[in-house]
Design an enzyme around this catalytic site. Structure first.
Site, PDB file in Angstrom:
ATOM      1  N   HIS A   1      -3.369  80.358  19.496  1.00 36.62           N
ATOM      2  CA  HIS A   1      -3.784  81.608  18.841  1.00 36.62           C
ATOM      3  C   HIS A   1      -4.635  81.310  17.609  1.00 36.62           C
ATOM      4  CE1 HIS A   1      -3.721  85.808  17.891  1.00 36.62           C
ATOM      5  NE2 HIS A   1      -3.028  85.654  16.785  1.00 36.62           N
TER       6      HIS A   1
ATOM      7  N   CYS B   1      -8.790  86.383  20.628  1.00 36.69           N
ATOM      8  CA  CYS B   1      -8.538  86.090  19.215  1.00 36.69           C
ATOM      9  C   CYS B   1      -9.544  85.083  18.665  1.00 36.69           C
ATOM     10  CB  CYS B   1      -7.111  85.599  18.999  1.00 36.69           C
ATOM     11  SG  CYS B   1      -6.681  84.119  19.956  1.00 36.69           S
TER      12      CYS B   1
END
Length: 493
Positions: free
Chosen positions: A441, A126
């Site tokens: 994230h 990510c």
């Protein structure tokens, strides 16, 4: 390709298998056993159109799981695997009937939907996906990449930098042509070859990495490769687009010594302390620092103060929030969660050198007059701006189309016709959720050509409201801004 993949992954074997799906058989499908099965499923998605979450692949002991270990799965060279699952189908409209988005060619679907594709997460990637989505939003960078030759490279450029530039160009093109998620496997493979730190493994899985490091390394590589051979100084397109020029005064209070330094950077730092509540305050802190070096006058080491001012502005101003610091006791990058507000419109005039401030005065007056006109006010009578200069403000990139071509492009001639005002508009935000840079994230929030915002959470693009973008300012465990990119509001001469 199989040989180079094995080299990239510390000798991990690459298996070739055949895959039977419905009545089709796909021979010689490669499995890189150093990568999780989810990557293999992304390959099959490219071949079959069946999304990874719908794929049911029969292996020894049942169905192949996304995070399984290849060593325990027991797949062998030349083995035939069975896959079940339905592909994303395009519904055909009846003749002379209404035309649905699904019936349009992919490139037309992108224009209709209003945003480009998401990127599959290939296993803690990510950080890479969010970096790519933010940089992909810069049309002038796409234009520079379109002009880059895939076949040849300059003698000064190393092979891996060339390959990474080509992979970036191809990936940007794929994103522009698709509404379905794209698997950035070639780009990821070359990124790891160029920068081995992004290939670190932990318990057989690829580790999360710092998005700022990925952003910086990618921009640095492109700054080396995207140089124009036609110009004598070979000024990089990346430096013209993102380069911030700084003029610094370095002085020692103890000895009275003073000197000036000129430097260039691709990002300003927003330093965070208990005194900082707003981006502007953090930027001021970031332009001041202390350093210890040898003093010729004193004949020993002494403390010097360094105060910097912006002496040259870029088309795109990148700002990094310095949220992470090395925590020795836990041996990792810890995160500063403090709330730091940032604006949709940023004015850096007071951070500029006196010389640059003088150059900005006329364009800034044009900007004020234009905004005043929209409010029904009369233009300023200061006389510093002639009627001939009373022109409509343009965005930094001019008009652009889906292929990344721009009416201003990246040419120096076009940029000479533009005048910076010191005023910038927010166009993308890269956020981090979690407590450490190497975990958690990362997500990209990008403003589209139509003015709408899209949250790119890996393969899932989600429309967002503009007023919610500035709420990503921190203060808790939710997503908070780590990198902000602003686009210059400029005036033609």
């Amino acid at each position: 390709m199989a040989d180079s993949q094995s080299d990239d992954n510390n000798g991990a074997p690459t298996l070739r298998v055949s895959v039977k799906w419905q009545k089709k058989v796909f021979p010689e499908v490669e499995i890189d056993t150093s990568q999780p099965p989810y990557v293999f499923k992304c390959q099959l998605y490219d071949l079959t159109g069946v999304p990874p979450e719908r794929q049911k692949i029969m292996v020894k002991g049942g169905l192949l799981k996304d995070d399984a270990e290849w060593t325990t799965v027991g797949v062998k060279e030349g083995q035939r695997l069975m896959m079940m699952g339905t592909a994303d189908e395009i519904v055909k409209a009846p003749e002379k009937g209404p035309v649905f988005v699904e019936d349009l060619p992919e490139e037309e679907q992108v224009a209709t939907v209003g945003h480009s594709a998401g990127l599959f997460n290939l296993g803690n990637t990510c950080y890479m996906n969010s970096t790519v989505q933010c940089l992909h939003s810069v049309p002038e960078l796409k234009s520079a990449l379109l002009e880059y030759s895939q076949s040849g490279r300059s003698n000064e450029l190393d092979q891996t930098s060339h390959l990474l530039t080509v992979a970036t160009k191809d990936l940007f093109s794929e994103l522009d042509k698709n509404v379905k998620p794209v698997a950035p496997m070639q780009f990821w493979m070359v990124l790891r070859k160029k920068f081995p730190q992004f290939g670190q493994l932990h318990n057989g899985s690829f580790m999360q990495q710092d998005a700022e490091e990925c952003w910086t390394q990618l921009l640095y590589t492109l700054s080396q490769s995207l140089k124009s051979p036609s110009t004598s100084e070979s000024l990089s397109a990346v430096k013209r687009l993102f380069g911030v020029e700084l003029a610094s005064r370095v002085y020692c209070q103890e000895s009275g010594e003073e000197s000036t330094e000129m430097e260039s950077t691709f990002a300003l730092k927003c330093h965070i302390s208990h005194e900082v509540n707003h981006l502007h305050e953090g930027l001021k802190h970031g332009l001041k620092s202390e350093l210890e070096k040898n003093s010729p006058a004193l004949g020993r080491s002494a403390v010097y103060l360094k105060e910097s001012r912006i002496s040259g502005l870029p088309s795109y101003l990148t700002i990094q929030f310095v949220r992470f610091f090395w925590k020795r006791e836990s041996n990792q990058k810890a995160k500063i969660l403090r709330k730091v507000d940032y604006p949709l419109e940023l004015d850096v005039y007071d951070l500029c050198s006196d010389e640059l401030k003088k150059k900005l005065e006329v364009p800034r007056q044009i900007l004020r007059d234009e905004e005043g006109k929209k409010l029904g006010l009369k233009p300023s009578e200061k006389g510093s701006v002639s009627k001939d200069s009373d022109v409509k403000m343009l965005d930094a990139e001019g008009s652009s189309n889906g292929s990344g071509e721009s009416s201003t492009g990246t040419s120096q001639e076009a940029e000479k016709e533009m005048q910076f005002t010191g005023v910038y508009d927010l166009v993308s935000v890269l956020t981090h959720k979690g407590r450490s840079a190497d975990s958690g994230h990362y997500v990209a929030w990008v403003k589209q050509d139509n003015g709408k915002w899209i949250e790119y959470d890996d393969d899932n693009p989600i429309p967002q409201r503009e007023e919610d973008i500035v709420k990503l300012s921190g203060g808790g465990d939710w997503h908070m801004a780590y990198i902000c990119m602003y686009k210059a509001r400029v005036a033609p001469k």
